[in-house]
Design a protein around this motif. Structure first.
Motif, short mmCIF file in Angstrom:
data_model
loop_
_atom_site.label_atom_id
_atom_site.label_comp_id
_atom_site.label_asym_id
_atom_site.label_seq_id
_atom_site.Cartn_x
_atom_site.Cartn_y
_atom_site.Cartn_z
N VAL A 78 128.32 31.11 45.42
CA VAL A 78 129.28 31.26 46.19
C VAL A 78 128.35 31.28 47.45
O VAL A 78 129.01 30.17 47.99
N GLU A 79 128.05 31.72 48.19
CA GLU A 79 127.19 31.34 49.39
C GLU A 79 127.01 29.69 49.45
O GLU A 79 127.03 29.06 50.72
N ASN A 81 128.44 27.29 47.82
CA ASN A 81 129.57 26.55 48.17
C ASN A 81 129.96 26.85 49.21
O ASN A 81 130.88 26.17 49.86
N LYS A 82 129.60 27.57 49.41
CA LYS A 82 130.02 28.39 51.58
C LYS A 82 129.86 27.38 52.04
O LYS A 82 130.80 26.91 52.97
N LEU A 83 128.99 27.00 52.44
CA LEU A 83 128.09 26.57 53.37
C LEU A 83 128.23 24.90 53.04
O LEU A 83 128.10 24.73 54.24
N LYS A 84 128.70 24.46 52.23
CA LYS A 84 128.10 23.39 51.68
C LYS A 84 129.26 22.74 51.55
O LYS A 84 129.56 21.28 52.30
N ASN A 85 130.23 23.29 50.69
CA ASN A 85 131.64 22.07 50.03
C ASN A 85 132.61 22.51 51.59
O ASN A 85 133.29 22.20 51.74
N LEU A 86 132.51 24.35 51.88
CA LEU A 86 133.48 24.62 52.95
C LEU A 86 133.32 24.49 54.77
O LEU A 86 134.02 23.56 55.09
N VAL A 87 131.88 24.51 54.52
CA VAL A 87 131.39 25.19 56.30
C VAL A 87 130.76 23.81 56.77
O VAL A 87 131.81 22.74 56.96
N PHE A 98 136.32 18.87 50.18
CA PHE A 98 135.97 19.69 50.10
C PHE A 98 134.99 20.33 48.90
O PHE A 98 135.71 21.00 47.97
N MET A 129 136.09 25.93 45.28
CA MET A 129 136.01 27.21 45.57
C MET A 129 135.38 28.15 44.13
O MET A 129 135.52 28.17 42.86
N GLU A 131 134.25 32.51 43.31
CA GLU A 131 134.53 33.88 43.43
C GLU A 131 133.37 34.57 43.01
O GLU A 131 133.74 33.91 41.61
#
Length: 153
Positions: A78-79, A81-87, A98, A129, A131
Motif C-alpha cells: 500500500v505504501e 503504491n502511494k509513493l510510486k504510482n500516485l506521488v 498513475f 489503487m 488499500e
C-alpha cells in the motif's frame, strides 16, 4: 461492435467530403482529422472522457498470498503504491499514468490477439489503487483504465 472505429470514422468522413465537394466544387479539404481524437497520443481528453473502452477491475489478495507469493506485506505494498504510482507519477506530471506499466500488459494482449500494438499509448492512462481491508490483513486492488483503444478487452 467493440472496436473503437477510428478508421471507419475516417472513411465515412472521406465519403461525406466527396459528396459535399460535388455540390461545392470550390471547397478545399485541408484534412480529414483535426487530431482532437488524439489517436495514439497520451492526451488529457482521453483520461477525462475515455476513448475506446473504459474498464475497471478489482481483486482481493489474501495476506497469505501477499506474503508467500509476493514476498512482502500488505502495508508495504500500500505504501509503495502511494509513493510510486500516485506521488511519483504526480510529481512527474503524468497524464493519467498513475500505475506500474499497465500499457505493457495491454500491448502483450494486443500482440497476442492481432490488434495494433501502437494503440497502447492511451492504455498508459491507468489509475491503480491499493488499500488494506479486513482489519489490514488482506489487499484490495482496483485498476481504472478509461482509454483502451481497440476491441480486445
Amino acid at each position: 461492435g467493440d472496436a473503437m472505429g477510428m478508421n471507419m470514422v475516417s472513411k465515412g468522413v472521406q465519403n461525406v467530403l466527396q459528396f459535399l465537394q460535388s455540390d461545392f466544387p470550390d471547397m478545399e479539404v485541408v484534412g480529414i482529422s483535426g487530431n482532437f481524437c488524439s489517436d495514439k497520443k497520451p492526451a488529457a481528453v482521453n483520461w477525462i472522457e475515455g476513448r475506446g473502452k473504459s474498464v475497471v477491475c478489482e481483486a482481493v489478495i489474501t495476506e497469505e498470498i501477499v506474503k508467500k507469493v509476493l514476498k512482502t506485506t500488505v502495508p508495504a505494498l500500500v505504501e509503495l503504491n502511494k509513493l510510486k504510482n500516485l506521488v511519483g507519477s504526480a510529481l512527474a506530471g503524468a497524464l493519467g499514468g498513475f500505475n506500474a506499466h499497465a500499457s505493457n500488459i495491454v500491448t502483450a494482449v494486443f500482440i497476442a490477439t492481432g490488434q495494433d500494438p501502437a494503440q497502447n499509448v492511451e492504455s498508459s492512462h491507468c489509475l491503480t489503487m491499493l488499500e488494506p481491508i479486513n482489519d489490514g490483513r488482506d489487499l484490495h486492488i482496483s485498476v481504472t483504465m478509461p482509454s483502451i483503444e481497440v476491441g480486445t478487452v
